[in-house]
Design a protein around this motif. Structure first.
Motif, PDB file in Angstrom:
ATOM      1  N   TYR A   1       0.019  -0.302   4.952  1.00 19.95           N
ATOM      2  CA  TYR A   1      -0.231  -0.166   3.517  1.00 19.95           C
ATOM      3  C   TYR A   1      -0.157  -1.535   2.838  1.00 19.95           C
ATOM      4  N   ARG A   2      -0.996  -1.732   1.839  1.00 15.08           N
ATOM      5  CA  ARG A   2      -0.781  -2.852   0.932  1.00 15.08           C
ATOM      6  C   ARG A   2       0.446  -2.540   0.081  1.00 15.08           C
ATOM      7  N   LYS A   3       1.124  -3.579  -0.379  1.00 10.35           N
ATOM      8  CA  LYS A   3       2.338  -3.374  -1.178  1.00 10.35           C
ATOM      9  C   LYS A   3       2.026  -2.635  -2.470  1.00 10.35           C
ATOM     10  N   THR A   4       0.831  -2.847  -3.008  1.00  5.05           N
ATOM     11  CA  THR A   4       0.450  -2.144  -4.231  1.00  5.05           C
ATOM     12  C   THR A   4       0.454  -0.630  -4.023  1.00  5.05           C
ATOM     13  N   VAL A   5       0.125  -0.190  -2.819  1.00  5.49           N
ATOM     14  CA  VAL A   5       0.147   1.240  -2.505  1.00  5.49           C
ATOM     15  C   VAL A   5       1.585   1.749  -2.478  1.00  5.49           C
ATOM     16  N   ILE A   6       2.439   1.014  -1.799  1.00  4.20           N
ATOM     17  CA  ILE A   6       3.838   1.422  -1.694  1.00  4.20           C
ATOM     18  C   ILE A   6       4.465   1.534  -3.079  1.00  4.20           C
ATOM     19  N   ASP A   7       4.222   0.532  -3.909  1.00  2.00           N
ATOM     20  CA  ASP A   7       4.756   0.573  -5.269  1.00  2.00           C
ATOM     21  C   ASP A   7       4.138   1.721  -6.066  1.00  2.00           C
ATOM     22  N   GLY A   8       2.852   1.992  -5.824  1.00  3.27           N
ATOM     23  CA  GLY A   8       2.172   3.060  -6.544  1.00  3.27           C
ATOM     24  C   GLY A   8       2.548   4.447  -6.093  1.00  3.27           C
ATOM     25  N   CYS A   9       3.221   4.568  -4.952  1.00  2.00           N
ATOM     26  CA  CYS A   9       3.642   5.873  -4.429  1.00  2.00           C
ATOM     27  C   CYS A   9       5.106   6.172  -4.739  1.00  2.00           C
ATOM     28  N   ARG A  10       5.763   5.266  -5.398  1.00  2.00           N
ATOM     29  CA  ARG A  10       7.156   5.528  -5.763  1.00  2.00           C
ATOM     30  C   ARG A  10       7.238   6.515  -6.922  1.00  2.00           C
ATOM     31  N   PRO A  11       8.370   7.270  -7.016  1.00  2.00           N
ATOM     32  CA  PRO A  11       9.535   7.193  -6.129  1.00  2.00           C
ATOM     33  C   PRO A  11       9.283   7.922  -4.809  1.00  2.00           C
ATOM     34  N   LEU A  12       9.773   7.311  -3.727  1.00  2.00           N
ATOM     35  CA  LEU A  12       9.730   7.948  -2.427  1.00  2.00           C
ATOM     36  C   LEU A  12      11.018   8.746  -2.259  1.00  2.00           C
ATOM     37  N   ILE A  13      10.893  10.025  -1.970  1.00  3.33           N
ATOM     38  CA  ILE A  13      12.064  10.901  -2.026  1.00  3.33           C
ATOM     39  C   ILE A  13      12.478  11.471  -0.678  1.00  3.33           C
ATOM     40  N   ALA A  14      11.648  11.304   0.355  1.00  2.48           N
ATOM     41  CA  ALA A  14      11.960  11.912   1.654  1.00  2.48           C
ATOM     42  C   ALA A  14      13.034  11.099   2.377  1.00  2.48           C
ATOM     43  N   PRO A  15      14.191  11.683   2.671  1.00  2.00           N
ATOM     44  CA  PRO A  15      15.276  10.924   3.301  1.00  2.00           C
ATOM     45  C   PRO A  15      15.209  10.866   4.817  1.00  2.00           C
ATOM     46  N   HIS A  16      14.356  11.678   5.416  1.00  2.00           N
ATOM     47  CA  HIS A  16      14.347  11.777   6.873  1.00  2.00           C
ATOM     48  C   HIS A  16      12.939  11.491   7.418  1.00  2.00           C
ATOM     49  N   PHE A  17      12.588  12.068   8.556  1.00  2.30           N
ATOM     50  CA  PHE A  17      11.281  11.807   9.151  1.00  2.30           C
ATOM     51  C   PHE A  17      10.131  12.348   8.309  1.00  2.30           C
ATOM     52  N   ASN A  18      10.439  13.182   7.317  1.00  3.80           N
ATOM     53  CA  ASN A  18       9.370  13.688   6.458  1.00  3.80           C
ATOM     54  C   ASN A  18       8.759  12.598   5.584  1.00  3.80           C
ATOM     55  N   LEU A  19       9.371  11.406   5.559  1.00  2.17           N
ATOM     56  CA  LEU A  19       8.725  10.287   4.875  1.00  2.17           C
ATOM     57  C   LEU A  19       7.393   9.942   5.537  1.00  2.17           C
ATOM     58  N   THR A  20       7.266  10.267   6.827  1.00  3.10           N
ATOM     59  CA  THR A  20       6.032   9.939   7.544  1.00  3.10           C
ATOM     60  C   THR A  20       4.829  10.689   6.988  1.00  3.10           C
ATOM     61  N   VAL A  21       5.046  11.810   6.320  1.00  7.51           N
ATOM     62  CA  VAL A  21       3.934  12.503   5.669  1.00  7.51           C
ATOM     63  C   VAL A  21       3.891  12.233   4.170  1.00  7.51           C
ATOM     64  N   GLU A  22       5.038  11.949   3.571  1.00 11.12           N
ATOM     65  CA  GLU A  22       5.046  11.695   2.124  1.00 11.12           C
ATOM     66  C   GLU A  22       4.192  10.479   1.763  1.00 11.12           C
ATOM     67  N   LEU A  23       4.363   9.384   2.481  1.00 11.63           N
ATOM     68  CA  LEU A  23       3.646   8.152   2.125  1.00 11.63           C
ATOM     69  C   LEU A  23       2.123   8.283   2.244  1.00 11.63           C
ATOM     70  N   PRO A  24       1.593   8.702   3.401  1.00 15.63           N
ATOM     71  CA  PRO A  24       0.136   8.787   3.482  1.00 15.63           C
ATOM     72  C   PRO A  24      -0.468   9.840   2.561  1.00 15.63           C
ATOM     73  N   LEU A  25       0.191  10.990   2.424  1.00 12.69           N
ATOM     74  CA  LEU A  25      -0.371  12.029   1.562  1.00 12.69           C
ATOM     75  C   LEU A  25      -0.359  11.604   0.097  1.00 12.69           C
ATOM     76  N   LYS A  26       0.703  10.958  -0.333  1.00  9.60           N
ATOM     77  CA  LYS A  26       0.733  10.459  -1.709  1.00  9.60           C
ATOM     78  C   LYS A  26      -0.362   9.426  -1.928  1.00  9.60           C
ATOM     79  N   ALA A  27      -0.533   8.524  -0.955  1.00 11.79           N
ATOM     80  CA  ALA A  27      -1.563   7.486  -1.086  1.00 11.79           C
ATOM     81  C   ALA A  27      -2.943   8.112  -1.218  1.00 11.79           C
TER      82      ALA A  27
END
Length: 269
Positions: A173-199
């Protein structure tokens, strides 16, 4: 969707690696990654987040740091969890792009170079798939493989997307994507789907490349499927609700082109 030809040029790649009790493989993971990125002239830092290890993982990282300047190890002093460790790494990254990578050598360092090159073409995100032509898996436990394929088919249907490996953490991801997907709320392996789906839902550009994966050769797998089912479902429904009910409040900002100022002399004419 196409890459943005006006996207800013990237200057540094941050590779985020969460690690918990990985004394058997963390040194080779970091060494191989640093060598591969150096051979291809990829400016980089390697941010390894020790997520409460009880073995020698942290000591090994300290030893590696003395001879690998690109290594930036940090400790997760708060609540532990794969997602929390990744988020802490993203919070500390100095690069303008990030790759999330596993500590157990299951991800191929050569694919990191391909991620960097595709991001450089102007894409906001680059998603790897082990199930495209040119990709592959080695020693994937068959029960996990069956569950993986069913889960990804469900996500393809739910979000109407072609991506067939959403659950894999190994993405860029570009950093702009990461910043644009905040807040990231998944505390466990479910972050692996939160980031791409939000993007995807928030309108960032993305493409898919084939990648390879092999089962770990040292240590113990941290993902416990029985513990993660409801957590994955929660995150998927959370992002699905955003897609259909947020009225575009979280969409990627659209650049506004301003008309050039008209010189005073022309105004008078």
């Amino acid at each position: 969707m196409t890459p943005d030809p006006n996207a800013s040029q990237l200057e540094c790649l941050s590779v985020i690696i969460p690690a918990r009790d990985e004394e058997g493989c963390i040194a080779s993971t970091v060494e191989h990654l640093n060598l591969e990125l150096g051979l291809h002239d990829v400016p980089h830092e390697i941010v390894v987040v020790d997520d409460g290890s009880s073995d020698r993982t942290w000591q090994i990282l300290q030893e590696l740091k003395t001879r690998i300047p690109a290594l930036a190890p940090i400790q997760n002093q708060g609540q532990h969890g794969f997602g929390r460790a990744v988020i802490q790494g993203l919070d500390h990254m100095k690069g303008d792009a990030a790759v999330i990578m596993m500590a157990d050598e299951s991800d191929d360092c050569r694919d990191v170079v391909q991620y960097w090159r595709k991001l450089g073409e102007g894409w906001d995100c680059v998603f790897g798939s082990r199930f495209l032509k040119g990709g592959g898996v080695i020693d994937y436990p068959w029960i996990k493989l069956r569950i993986n394929r069913l889960a990804n088919k469900f996500l393809q249907f739910l979000f109407n997307i072609k991506l067939n490996d959403t659950t894999n953490a190994f993405k860029a991801y570009r950093k702009t994507v990461i910043d644009g997907c905040r807040p990231l709320i998944a505390p466990h392996f479910n972050l692996t789907v939160e980031l791409p789906l939000k993007a995807i839902v928030r309108g960032y550009s993305w493409t898919i490349i084939p990648i390879t994966w092999r089962n770990r050769r040292a240590g113990e797998a941290k993902l416990k499927i029985k513990e993660m089912g409801s957590r994955y479902l929660f995150i998927c429904l959370y992002v699905w609700l955003e897609k259909f009910f947020s009225r575009g409040d979280y969409k990627k900002p659209v650049a506004v082109e301003h008309c050039p100022a008209v010189p005073e002399e022309e105004k008078k004419e």
